[in-house]
Structures are given as C-alpha cells and as structure tokens.
Design a protein around this motif. Sequence first.
Motif, PDB file in Angstrom:
ATOM      1  N   VAL A  56       0.864  -1.186   0.000  1.00 21.38           N
ATOM      2  CA  VAL A  56       0.000   0.000   0.000  1.00 21.38           C
ATOM      3  C   VAL A  56       0.901   1.237   0.000  1.00 21.38           C
ATOM      4  O   VAL A  56       2.060   1.172   0.411  1.00 21.38           O
ATOM      5  CB  VAL A  56      -0.931   0.036   1.226  1.00 21.38           C
ATOM      6  CG1 VAL A  56      -1.896  -1.127   1.210  1.00 21.38           C
ATOM      7  CG2 VAL A  56      -0.133   0.044   2.520  1.00 21.38           C
ATOM      8  N   PRO A  57       0.386   2.364  -0.469  1.00 23.89           N
ATOM      9  CA  PRO A  57       1.215   3.581  -0.454  1.00 23.89           C
ATOM     10  C   PRO A  57       1.508   4.048   0.970  1.00 23.89           C
ATOM     11  O   PRO A  57       0.647   3.968   1.854  1.00 23.89           O
ATOM     12  CB  PRO A  57       0.348   4.606  -1.200  1.00 23.89           C
ATOM     13  CG  PRO A  57      -1.041   4.077  -1.130  1.00 23.89           C
ATOM     14  CD  PRO A  57      -0.936   2.597  -1.086  1.00 23.89           C
ATOM     15  N   LYS A  58       2.722   4.511   1.182  1.00 24.25           N
ATOM     16  CA  LYS A  58       3.097   5.075   2.477  1.00 24.25           C
ATOM     17  C   LYS A  58       2.405   6.426   2.658  1.00 24.25           C
ATOM     18  O   LYS A  58       2.388   7.249   1.750  1.00 24.25           O
ATOM     19  CB  LYS A  58       4.610   5.252   2.558  1.00 24.25           C
ATOM     20  CG  LYS A  58       5.097   5.854   3.865  1.00 24.25           C
ATOM     21  CD  LYS A  58       6.613   6.014   3.876  1.00 24.25           C
ATOM     22  CE  LYS A  58       7.095   6.628   5.182  1.00 24.25           C
ATOM     23  NZ  LYS A  58       8.569   6.801   5.187  1.00 24.25           N
ATOM     24  N   LEU A  59       1.803   6.627   3.815  1.00 23.10           N
ATOM     25  CA  LEU A  59       1.110   7.879   4.111  1.00 23.10           C
ATOM     26  C   LEU A  59       2.088   8.852   4.762  1.00 23.10           C
ATOM     27  O   LEU A  59       2.645   8.569   5.831  1.00 23.10           O
ATOM     28  CB  LEU A  59      -0.075   7.614   5.039  1.00 23.10           C
ATOM     29  CG  LEU A  59      -0.922   8.824   5.431  1.00 23.10           C
ATOM     30  CD1 LEU A  59      -1.644   9.401   4.218  1.00 23.10           C
ATOM     31  CD2 LEU A  59      -1.928   8.449   6.517  1.00 23.10           C
ATOM     32  N   TYR A  60       2.307  10.019   4.131  1.00 26.64           N
ATOM     33  CA  TYR A  60       3.211  11.028   4.690  1.00 26.64           C
ATOM     34  C   TYR A  60       2.499  11.931   5.692  1.00 26.64           C
ATOM     35  O   TYR A  60       3.024  12.240   6.755  1.00 26.64           O
ATOM     36  CB  TYR A  60       3.799  11.879   3.563  1.00 26.64           C
ATOM     37  CG  TYR A  60       4.697  11.125   2.615  1.00 26.64           C
ATOM     38  CD1 TYR A  60       5.727  10.317   3.076  1.00 26.64           C
ATOM     39  CD2 TYR A  60       4.508  11.230   1.234  1.00 26.64           C
ATOM     40  CE1 TYR A  60       6.553   9.625   2.201  1.00 26.64           C
ATOM     41  CE2 TYR A  60       5.330  10.550   0.348  1.00 26.64           C
ATOM     42  CZ  TYR A  60       6.346   9.750   0.832  1.00 26.64           C
ATOM     43  OH  TYR A  60       7.155   9.068  -0.035  1.00 26.64           O
ATOM     44  N   SER A  61       1.293  12.358   5.334  1.00 25.80           N
ATOM     45  CA  SER A  61       0.556  13.245   6.237  1.00 25.80           C
ATOM     46  C   SER A  61      -0.921  13.223   5.880  1.00 25.80           C
ATOM     47  O   SER A  61      -1.307  12.842   4.758  1.00 25.80           O
ATOM     48  CB  SER A  61       1.089  14.684   6.146  1.00 25.80           C
ATOM     49  OG  SER A  61       0.797  15.249   4.877  1.00 25.80           O
ATOM     50  N   SER A  62      -1.756  13.627   6.837  1.00 27.81           N
ATOM     51  CA  SER A  62      -3.207  13.731   6.606  1.00 27.81           C
ATOM     52  C   SER A  62      -3.736  14.939   7.356  1.00 27.81           C
ATOM     53  O   SER A  62      -3.350  15.187   8.503  1.00 27.81           O
ATOM     54  CB  SER A  62      -3.921  12.458   7.067  1.00 27.81           C
ATOM     55  OG  SER A  62      -3.696  12.213   8.433  1.00 27.81           O
TER      56      SER A  62
END
Length: 470
Positions: A56-62
């Motif tokens: 899955v794509p790595k989440l940098y920020s939300s």
Amino acid sequence: MEPDDDDFDQPIVLSRQGGCLVRLIGPGVVSKRGSRVTKNEAVALELVKDQTDVPVPKLYSSVFFVQDGEECGSLLMELVEGTPLNHVWDGFDDDVKSRICGEIWNIVAELQKIPRPKELSHLYQCGADGSPSTDVLIKDLHSPPTPILDDDALRDRIYERYFHYFGRLYEGTLPDMLPRSSVSVFTHGDLAPRNIMVQGSRITGIVDWENAGWYPDYWEYANIMKPSRDRDWMSWMDRTKPKKWDINGIEQQDANLQSATMGYDAVVIVALNQQEAKRRIERRGEPHHLDYFEQLCPADAPEPDKRELEFMEVIAVQLLDSGYEPISSQFQCTLMFLLHLPESYKRVVKEIRNKFTNYDEITSESCARLKYLYATLMETLRITVIGENGMLRTGPGAVVDGHYIKRANARGSAPGMGAARRQTRLFIAKVLWSLDAETAPGQREMVFEGDFRQFMLWEKPSSTSGFVRW
C-alpha cells in the motif's frame, strides 16, 4: 520533513472524480484531496502498513478540515508505481490471469487476519477508524447513524435501503435472499482492477482505501462480483476463490435460486445508481453530452436539498432499468443474432433499404410498417426477455417458417415499453439503412444458453461488430 502539496509548480492530475482530486505533485509524491477523502482512509492505510505485507502507499501526512460547510480531507502519499490492472488485463494469458487472481485472494486472506482494536470490539461492522460505513449498500438513511452491532442489524440495514429506493417488490422474500455471516473481518471494500496497480504482471500496490473496515466475511467477494465492466476478471476471481461464499442467502429450493440472485443484484444496482447520481450532479454544467440530468439539475440551479437528491436517485434507477439497459440489450442481441444468421440479416437490410430512399424518411411511424424488422425485434424479445414482470404471456408453440418454436411462458410488460419499442426500431432501421454491419474477426462463437444470464439485468458476453458505409 514531510512534503507539502504546494512545493511543486506543475502538478499532474492522475484522477478526478466527484469529491476527490488525485494529483502527482512531485517525484514519487501524490496528493489526494476533497470531500470524499476521510480519516477512515488514512487510518486504514496505516493499519494495513503496520499489520500486513500487503503493498500500500506510504502515508506522509493527513489533514482534515471544513470547506464551504463540507468536511474535507487531504492526504499526501507515496506514489505506487505501475498501471491499473484494468488497463492491461486483456493482454494476459490464462496462466497469468490465474496467478494474479490467486495473489489477490492471498491479499484478501492477509487483510482478514488484521485484529480488530479493542475499542471497536462491540461493533460488527464499521470503518477502519470506527466510523459508520458510507458503502452505498449499508449507509444509514437516518442521522445520526445507528451502529451496526450484529449480522441481523446489517441485514436489516440492506433491507431498509432496498425498500426505500426500490419499492416492495420482494417484501416477503428479501430477508431470506440476503447472505448471513457470524464473522466480520477487515476488508478493502472496493477491490477492483482499477484499484490494483501492476508492473508487468506483478502487483505493486492496492489503492483507494476509503471504504475499508470490518464487514461480513463474504463482503469482499460480493463486491468483486458486483455488476461491472470487468466481467472476465470477475469470472477468474470467481473460479479461483479459495472457498465458497453464498451471497444468495440461505439455501433455498431450486425454483427460488434465480429470484435470490436477482434480489441481491437489485440491491447492488440500486446502490450503484445512488452513487452515480451523486457523481453526475457534481458534474452538472460539464456533461460529456446533454442528457436528462442536465434538465433536472442545470449548472445555474441551486444545490439540490436532501429531498431533491433522493428524487434524482430514484430517477437514476428508472433511467437504467427502463431507459438504458433494455434498449441497449435489445440492440446488441438483435444485431448479434442477425449476424449469426446471414440470410436473416440480408432480408431485414433489404426491407429497410427498399422502403426508404433517404435518411430523413426513416421515422418511428414509417418503420412500424416494416414487417420483417418487426418480426426480428419481437423474436429478440422472445429469446432475451427484457425484465420478468407484468402479466403472464404464453406462447402456445407453433411452426414458423419451417422451424418449430416450443411452448413457453414469459412475463414482459412495463411502463414505457411502447416508447422503447419505437426507439429501438427507429435506431436499428437508421443504422442498417446507413451502414453495413459485420462481426469483428477473431471472436469465438457464442452459445446463448451458456453465455447469457439474467440477474434482473442481462449479463451478456462481449461481442464486437463493425460498421462500414455501403
């Protein structure tokens, strides 16, 4: 330092849907922003990354905020390299298709092992963050939404939404048509080829986790088998599935099986229409072509309120069920049967071209006097009954043109049927007056009894025809 979506001068739009814009904003960095971007997707990405080896794509920020009175979100993520599976699927041979589907089922199995956090243990169904589901099958009609605490509550929710949008056609039997499950597991919720990225034939990532959460153990399979354009992929996923999930509900007598499947598919179709109606409203003023919805909701009209939105969702169901699918099915099947019988094709073309000397003469009224065209359309309707409802129609059995037509019963009447017949005969007459039709080369011969199925709407095999000026 985390990247910011204003760091780059020329972002590239990767996807634009109602309430969601996905852009490549720099090397290896994707921004996903809009009203459909929720905390649930961010939590799901981190949960899957921490608990599994699923790519899955790595989440940098939300970031989540309110814009123009609407809750919105913005995710910055790692770019998943590759191409959506639906863009390359047809180019794979059977061995590769079987292997890819096996790998997808392995991913499903790995997701289902993710443990539920203790704080969500009292919920049978919920999002990855514990939020109520926005899945079109089970989204609560009321506000605030009621938590789904067990399988009965989930079935009641589907039942309620079905009757709200589709009427009480299956009032006495729908509860028994719906599946049962005592187990809920972590589920992607929208596992389709468009959300599976590949390089060559290697799966590089699974994207779009906005519907992820805990659902009945059959839910992923049920979503995979929803009506869609990905029929060949669905077929391979069905034949490679590791176990049998009964999405038709509890065991029933053979006579009830078709109604069970039809009932579940009806729920799915109504739910899909609700979703598509909302997306179409969001595109108002920018249609690909003028359509009925542009009259209902023009660009300069106020935003529809809840009551108006529900009305438009009902109209969307009616347009699909009566205004699109029956006519498209009859045109495809009429053309396919005619090309399968060259003498019949020549006869109907000759009748049309001998009757009219120019295109403008062809009207619905003038076409009504074409006896062979009429017989052709009626024969298509006899073979591929469009909708099983209305008064019982009995064919006593007879010899027609040297061929015995066996006795049969069917139901086939609906509001708008007369208009649909006029539209169909006009369309076919104009096409066959203007163009010669031919079957595209390299297609296998289709067998009606094996290749066609009707689950409320017709599921038809792919058939390609070409048209040339004569």
